[in-house]
Every structure is written in C-alpha cells, then in structure tokens.
Design an enzyme around this catalytic site. Structure first.
Site, PDB file in Angstrom:
ATOM      1  N   LYS A 153       0.841  -1.193   0.000  1.00  0.00           N
ATOM      2  CA  LYS A 153       0.000   0.000   0.000  1.00  0.00           C
ATOM      3  C   LYS A 153       0.879   1.247   0.000  1.00  0.00           C
ATOM      4  O   LYS A 153       1.865   1.316   0.708  1.00  0.00           O
ATOM      5  CB  LYS A 153      -0.897  -0.009   1.242  1.00  0.00           C
ATOM      6  CG  LYS A 153      -1.793   1.208   1.439  1.00  0.00           C
ATOM      7  CD  LYS A 153      -1.223   2.336   2.277  1.00  0.00           C
ATOM      8  CE  LYS A 153      -0.497   1.987   3.532  1.00  0.00           C
ATOM      9  NZ  LYS A 153       0.063   3.218   4.217  1.00  0.00           N
ATOM     10  N   ASP A 163      -5.942   0.613   7.998  1.00  0.00           N
ATOM     11  CA  ASP A 163      -5.644   0.388   6.580  1.00  0.00           C
ATOM     12  C   ASP A 163      -6.212  -0.920   6.048  1.00  0.00           C
ATOM     13  O   ASP A 163      -6.201  -1.146   4.830  1.00  0.00           O
ATOM     14  CB  ASP A 163      -4.130   0.372   6.352  1.00  0.00           C
ATOM     15  CG  ASP A 163      -3.494   1.748   6.452  1.00  0.00           C
ATOM     16  OD1 ASP A 163      -4.222   2.749   6.430  1.00  0.00           O
ATOM     17  OD2 ASP A 163      -2.250   1.810   6.559  1.00  0.00           O
TER      18      ASP A 163
END
Length: 269
Positions: free
Chosen positions: A8, A128
């Site tokens: 990410k 996240d």
C-alpha cells in the site's frame, strides 16, 4: 490457495484534525503496487502460521500477528496452515501487516465468501485493512476506514519504485509529532490530479524523527520521477515514472549508490 499481499502507498495523505477519541481525521488516496508479500494456505488440523523471508524475523509473536488475527475474525471452515513470505519491511508506511490481513480476507472470500460485516471486522484489525482488502485505488476518510473508489484511475500500470533506508518508523510517534495545523482538504479529480496536487502531512514530523527519509527523497528526486513522496507515516518513499525503463534505471543507480537501502519495483494496480 495463494494470494499476493499488495504493498500500500498513500499518494496523498492530508491530516485535518485530532479527534476526541485520540485518532486523527484523515483524507488519503490509497494506491497499491503489484508487488509485496506472498501468502499461501493449505488445509490443516488447526490454524497455523509460519513465516519466512527477509523480514520474517520481525514477526516474533505468531499468535499476535495480524494474519492470525484475520483468520480468527473470519469463519473459514476447518484449519488453515498459512505460510507468509514476508518481503515488505515492518513499520515502513506500506501497510505490510494490513496487506497480509487483506490477502487473508480475499482468500477466505474465494473459499467461503465474506460475511456482510467484513468492513467492520477489517477495521477492527487496523485502519488500513479495509482498503487493503480491496487493494485497488480508493479514497479513505475518517480514520481511513470510510472508503470511496476513484472513478478515474489514470495511473493504472504506472511504474513505481519503493525505497526504504531500512529504518523502522512507528506510526504513533509520527502522528503525535504532527503540528496540528489543518493545511486544507485533499483535491478532487483523477488519481494523477490528486497525487500531484496533494501532499503528505506526516512527512515533516517523520523527517524530524528519521532524517534519513530526506536522504531517500532527495535521491529519488535526482532520478527525475514525475512524483516522489513519503508513504504513510514512513520511512518508505515512492517515486512514479513515465516509463519502466526510467524506473529500472533509477533502481540500478540507487542500488549502486545506496546498496544498504531496501527497494522494490512494480506497477500501480
């Protein structure tokens, strides 16, 4: 089953305010690289996790690892023996643990389907994790768990280089060092528009805690990307290039000039 845990990155990360619950109100643009950790799972008598790879040594508590927690939070039938190839550095701004959990969610989805409340279960594991379950570009608001997909992904396939000085930067101290100034909302538009006009508000406090991030950014910017920025709370930085050749030349130059730095090349999904 096998599944990639995609790295990410935050193309932009705007911190708007400190909340009464101790968290921060964010606006962030998540993007994902087509490279990262690797997970595999086979049937087992009980759930079991084993890890190998360059950064597996950082996973010193297999029962407290987020992969084990993701398995525990989802119905998945009989036991799973999961193997994790830990290729992403820990505490690096790449959502490595969250990406691993996201990969578990996708494996469970393929095998059994996910419960309707999976976003809530994912958010309990980490801010996240819901975005990492999707692993495609999206805008996160609130603490990052309220997601909206971006209609115009004009950065799909964009060559990207990730670089880390091999220094962990814990998220908590970086947020605690944020100066509390709201510098404005994240822009709207396509991925490229938001990325180029956005910023990472955690970059200055992270630089104060880990000055080597500045060295990484300077080295990346010397390779002429169209964007270089720190991801998340650091210390990993990313650079976006117009061509794979430009990315690969930058990777070779940094490998020569900074052989101690970690790097990973790929494309944005």
């Amino acid at each position: 089953m096998q599944e990639a845990a995609y790295a990410k990155i935050n193309l932009a990360l705007h911190v708007r305010r400190r909340r009464d619950d101790g968290y921060h109100e964010l606006e962030t643009l998540f993007a994902f690289v087509d490279n990262g950790d690797r997970l595999s799972a086979v049937p087992g008598a009980v759930d079991r996790l084993s890890a190998h790879g360059e950064f597996a040594v950082a996973l010193d508590d297999p029962f407290g690892n987020i992969v084990a927690k993701a398995l525990n939070t989802l119905p998945h039938g009989a036991g799973w023996a999961v193997t994790l190839d830990k290729r992403l550095p820990v505490a690096a701004g790449l959502g490595g643990g969250s990406a691993d959990a996201g990969a578990v969610f996708r494996m469970v989805e393929r095998a059994h389907g996910l419960p309707e409340d999976w976003p809530l279960r994912a958010a309990k594991l980490g801010a996240d994790v819901p975005a990492c379950v999707l692993s495609r570009p999206c805008i996160g608001t609130g603490t990052g768990t309220e997601l909206a997909e971006v209609a115009d992904n004009d950065l799909a396939g964009c060559p990207v280089l990730l670089v880390n000085p091999r220094l962990p930067v814990p998220t908590g101290p970086v947020f605690a060092a944020w100066d509390g100034i709201d510098r404005g909302a994240m822009p709207q538009g396509s991925l490229r528009t938001i990325a180029l006009a956005g910023r990472n508000d955690l970059e200055p406090p992270a630089l104060g805690l880990c000055p080597q991030i500045g060295e990484v950014l300077a080295a990346l910017r010397d390779t002429a990307p169209f964007l270089a920025r720190m991801s998340g709370s650091g210390a990993t930085c990313f650079a976006l290039y117009d061509t794979p050749g430009a990315r690969d030349a930058a990777a070779q130059e940094l490998a020569r000039s900074q052989p101690g730095w970690w790097q990973m090349a790929g494309k944005l999904r």
